[in-house]
Write a protein that holds these residues in place. Sequence first.
Motif, PDB file in Angstrom:
ATOM      1  N   PHE A  96       0.810  -1.219   0.000  1.00  0.00           N
ATOM      2  CA  PHE A  96       0.000   0.000   0.000  1.00  0.00           C
ATOM      3  C   PHE A  96       0.850   1.279   0.000  1.00  0.00           C
ATOM      4  N   PRO A  97       1.874   1.398   0.866  1.00  0.00           N
ATOM      5  CA  PRO A  97       2.666   2.639   0.834  1.00  0.00           C
ATOM      6  C   PRO A  97       3.346   2.884  -0.517  1.00  0.00           C
ATOM      7  N   LEU A  98       3.850   1.824  -1.145  1.00  0.00           N
ATOM      8  CA  LEU A  98       4.522   1.989  -2.435  1.00  0.00           C
ATOM      9  C   LEU A  98       3.531   2.394  -3.525  1.00  0.00           C
ATOM     10  N   VAL A  99       2.365   1.740  -3.567  1.00  0.00           N
ATOM     11  CA  VAL A  99       1.336   2.113  -4.541  1.00  0.00           C
ATOM     12  C   VAL A  99       0.914   3.561  -4.326  1.00  0.00           C
ATOM     13  N   ASN A 100       0.746   3.934  -3.081  1.00  0.00           N
ATOM     14  CA  ASN A 100       0.341   5.298  -2.755  1.00  0.00           C
ATOM     15  C   ASN A 100       1.395   6.304  -3.205  1.00  0.00           C
ATOM     16  N   GLU A 101       2.653   5.966  -3.020  1.00  0.00           N
ATOM     17  CA  GLU A 101       3.743   6.872  -3.391  1.00  0.00           C
ATOM     18  C   GLU A 101       3.844   7.026  -4.908  1.00  0.00           C
ATOM     19  N   VAL A 102       3.741   5.900  -5.614  1.00  0.00           N
ATOM     20  CA  VAL A 102       3.936   5.927  -7.069  1.00  0.00           C
ATOM     21  C   VAL A 102       2.747   6.540  -7.797  1.00  0.00           C
ATOM     22  N   ARG A 103       1.538   6.250  -7.356  1.00  0.00           N
ATOM     23  CA  ARG A 103       0.350   6.654  -8.117  1.00  0.00           C
ATOM     24  C   ARG A 103      -0.384   7.852  -7.539  1.00  0.00           C
ATOM     25  N   PHE A 104      -0.267   8.077  -6.235  1.00  0.00           N
ATOM     26  CA  PHE A 104      -1.105   9.097  -5.603  1.00  0.00           C
ATOM     27  C   PHE A 104      -0.289  10.075  -4.767  1.00  0.00           C
ATOM     28  N   ASP A 105       0.976  10.258  -5.136  1.00  0.00           N
ATOM     29  CA  ASP A 105       1.856  11.282  -4.545  1.00  0.00           C
ATOM     30  C   ASP A 105       2.056  11.129  -3.042  1.00  0.00           C
ATOM     31  N   GLY A 106       1.888   9.935  -2.531  1.00  0.00           N
ATOM     32  CA  GLY A 106       2.174   9.676  -1.124  1.00  0.00           C
ATOM     33  C   GLY A 106       1.239  10.350  -0.154  1.00  0.00           C
ATOM     34  N   ASP A 107       0.046  10.702  -0.573  1.00  0.00           N
ATOM     35  CA  ASP A 107      -0.920  11.359   0.300  1.00  0.00           C
ATOM     36  C   ASP A 107      -1.308  10.414   1.440  1.00  0.00           C
ATOM     37  N   PRO A 108      -1.067  10.797   2.699  1.00  0.00           N
ATOM     38  CA  PRO A 108      -1.385   9.889   3.816  1.00  0.00           C
ATOM     39  C   PRO A 108      -2.879   9.599   3.930  1.00  0.00           C
TER      40      PRO A 108
ATOM     41  N   LEU B  16      -8.407 -12.056  -8.020  1.00  0.00           N
ATOM     42  CA  LEU B  16      -8.685 -11.241  -9.206  1.00  0.00           C
ATOM     43  C   LEU B  16      -8.827  -9.761  -8.848  1.00  0.00           C
ATOM     44  N   ALA B  17      -9.488  -9.471  -7.739  1.00  0.00           N
ATOM     45  CA  ALA B  17      -9.684  -8.083  -7.328  1.00  0.00           C
ATOM     46  C   ALA B  17      -8.356  -7.403  -7.026  1.00  0.00           C
ATOM     47  N   LEU B  18      -7.433  -8.147  -6.417  1.00  0.00           N
ATOM     48  CA  LEU B  18      -6.135  -7.547  -6.091  1.00  0.00           C
ATOM     49  C   LEU B  18      -5.258  -7.408  -7.329  1.00  0.00           C
ATOM     50  N   ALA B  19      -5.403  -8.315  -8.288  1.00  0.00           N
ATOM     51  CA  ALA B  19      -4.697  -8.151  -9.559  1.00  0.00           C
ATOM     52  C   ALA B  19      -5.204  -6.899 -10.275  1.00  0.00           C
ATOM     53  N   CYS B  20      -6.519  -6.680 -10.231  1.00  0.00           N
ATOM     54  CA  CYS B  20      -7.087  -5.468 -10.832  1.00  0.00           C
ATOM     55  C   CYS B  20      -6.643  -4.216 -10.083  1.00  0.00           C
ATOM     56  N   PHE B  21      -6.526  -4.307  -8.766  1.00  0.00           N
ATOM     57  CA  PHE B  21      -6.004  -3.179  -7.984  1.00  0.00           C
ATOM     58  C   PHE B  21      -4.595  -2.818  -8.444  1.00  0.00           C
ATOM     59  N   GLY B  22      -3.800  -3.820  -8.785  1.00  0.00           N
ATOM     60  CA  GLY B  22      -2.451  -3.558  -9.259  1.00  0.00           C
ATOM     61  C   GLY B  22      -2.424  -2.786 -10.562  1.00  0.00           C
ATOM     62  N   LEU B  23      -3.497  -2.876 -11.348  1.00  0.00           N
ATOM     63  CA  LEU B  23      -3.556  -2.187 -12.645  1.00  0.00           C
ATOM     64  C   LEU B  23      -4.387  -0.914 -12.605  1.00  0.00           C
ATOM     65  N   ALA B  24      -5.144  -0.705 -11.521  1.00  0.00           N
ATOM     66  CA  ALA B  24      -6.086   0.411 -11.462  1.00  0.00           C
ATOM     67  C   ALA B  24      -5.362   1.751 -11.473  1.00  0.00           C
ATOM     68  N   GLY B  25      -5.833   2.667 -12.297  1.00  0.00           N
ATOM     69  CA  GLY B  25      -5.264   4.002 -12.362  1.00  0.00           C
ATOM     70  C   GLY B  25      -5.988   4.995 -11.494  1.00  0.00           C
ATOM     71  N   PRO B  26      -7.282   5.244 -11.750  1.00  0.00           N
ATOM     72  CA  PRO B  26      -8.027   6.215 -10.934  1.00  0.00           C
ATOM     73  C   PRO B  26      -8.179   5.726  -9.492  1.00  0.00           C
ATOM     74  N   LEU B  27      -8.227   6.652  -8.571  1.00  0.00           N
ATOM     75  CA  LEU B  27      -8.359   6.288  -7.161  1.00  0.00           C
ATOM     76  C   LEU B  27      -9.677   5.555  -6.898  1.00  0.00           C
ATOM     77  N   TRP B  28     -10.745   6.006  -7.540  1.00  0.00           N
ATOM     78  CA  TRP B  28     -12.041   5.375  -7.286  1.00  0.00           C
ATOM     79  C   TRP B  28     -12.031   3.903  -7.680  1.00  0.00           C
ATOM     80  N   LEU B  29     -11.313   3.593  -8.772  1.00  0.00           N
ATOM     81  CA  LEU B  29     -11.253   2.206  -9.225  1.00  0.00           C
ATOM     82  C   LEU B  29     -10.392   1.366  -8.276  1.00  0.00           C
TER      83      LEU B  29
END
Length: 427
Positions: free
Chosen positions: A247-259, A302-315
């Motif tokens: 989660f921290p790495l995904v947050n840093e790479v895709r969502f600017d590390g917003d806590p 499957l849901a976590l594999a999709c999370f790995g590819l999801a771009g928008p935060l809502w997705l």
Amino acid sequence: MSRRVRFLDTRPLRSSPPYRALWIGTSASQLGAQITLVAVLAQVWDLTGSPVGTGAIGLATGVPMVLFGLLGGTLADTVDRRTLVRATTAGQLLAAGALCAQALADNRNVVLLLALVALSTAFAALGAPARRTFPVRLLPADQVAAGLALNNVSFQFAMLAGPATAGLIIARWDLPAAYATQAAAIAVAMAAVFRLPSMRPEGVRAKGGRRRAERGGWRIVLRRHTLWGSLATDLSATLLAMPVALFPLVNEVRFDGDPQTLGLFLSAVAVGGITAGLLSGTVTRVHRGGLVQLTAAAVWGLALACFGLAGPLWLALACLAVAGAADTVSVVTRSALVQLETPDAYRGRVSSVEHVIGVAGPELGNFRGGLVASATSATVSLVTGGLAAVAAIAAIAATNTPLRAYRTPPAEAEPPAAPEAAAQPAS
């Protein structure tokens, strides 16, 4: 005929006063445990200011949880389970009092604090296998899954409300009040245990004046295809596709590390779990428990594999909510199947195996995810892990016919036969 969507199945709360008291006590203790978790984290950080120090909390809880969980399984098949849980709950109450006392004394020794955490965890782990056997002894067979769903809902609620409650208590009254809240919650749980009927293991023989557990308690997991298949499904899902460490790495790479976004990741999983729990009446009345668990575990991957590819935060949040819901369904159906398929004389030891897998699987899964991500990326780790989990679960489903065909026994069903009679031909 289409199956209606049903809300939380509350039949166990109406039909069994002992279960109702147990559920209230367990809910209180789970909330107290979450409050204490935050308090310990805050105190260790204050004493050490180091992530190594906060990481040591995992060591102080993980080791006694595994070691004493296995010992508790053997004891649960030897002595009156109610007596065992009474004694271990009393130990937890003493440990909670000691945590409160050290906070009041302004303890500055982190080793003492971690030792008390380990002591509290050891008592909890020692009684955990016996506690897991209570619903199947207090409820008819067709309500066991519903009872376990109620337990899961209270746990998910504690996961959501506990940290926020702890923050409010610590901010207003400081650490001693947080530890005192846990002690009060454990006292409620202890009062509930004292209202339970005696629950000696069935089929345990006395030898030489001493009660001994039936032999073969550990081997029964391998002898029954439904048991090893269900536990292997859970292990595959958590070992190969656990996402929390990423989660921290995904947050840093895709969502600017917003806590705040990082917090939303964890909340999304919990919201999905609570939603599934509130609608669990739909699955607790389904008799094909093995097929439901296999399907839910595959959806998790499957849901976590999709999370790995999801771009928008809502997705991304939607994927995590689906994963949380699937996890709740999988846990409820697995727990019911394990308890119903295990002869009572062996339930303590089999429950301890389930307990250890439930503890070790997610931790090892997070470690695996971190290693793969460090060598590749968070996306690769999540996608390959999720798809690997689906593949492993599909292999279990293809080779384990008894698990696929498993049906919840009716309320009047006899207990399962001894393991020698329960061996099934390989599918």
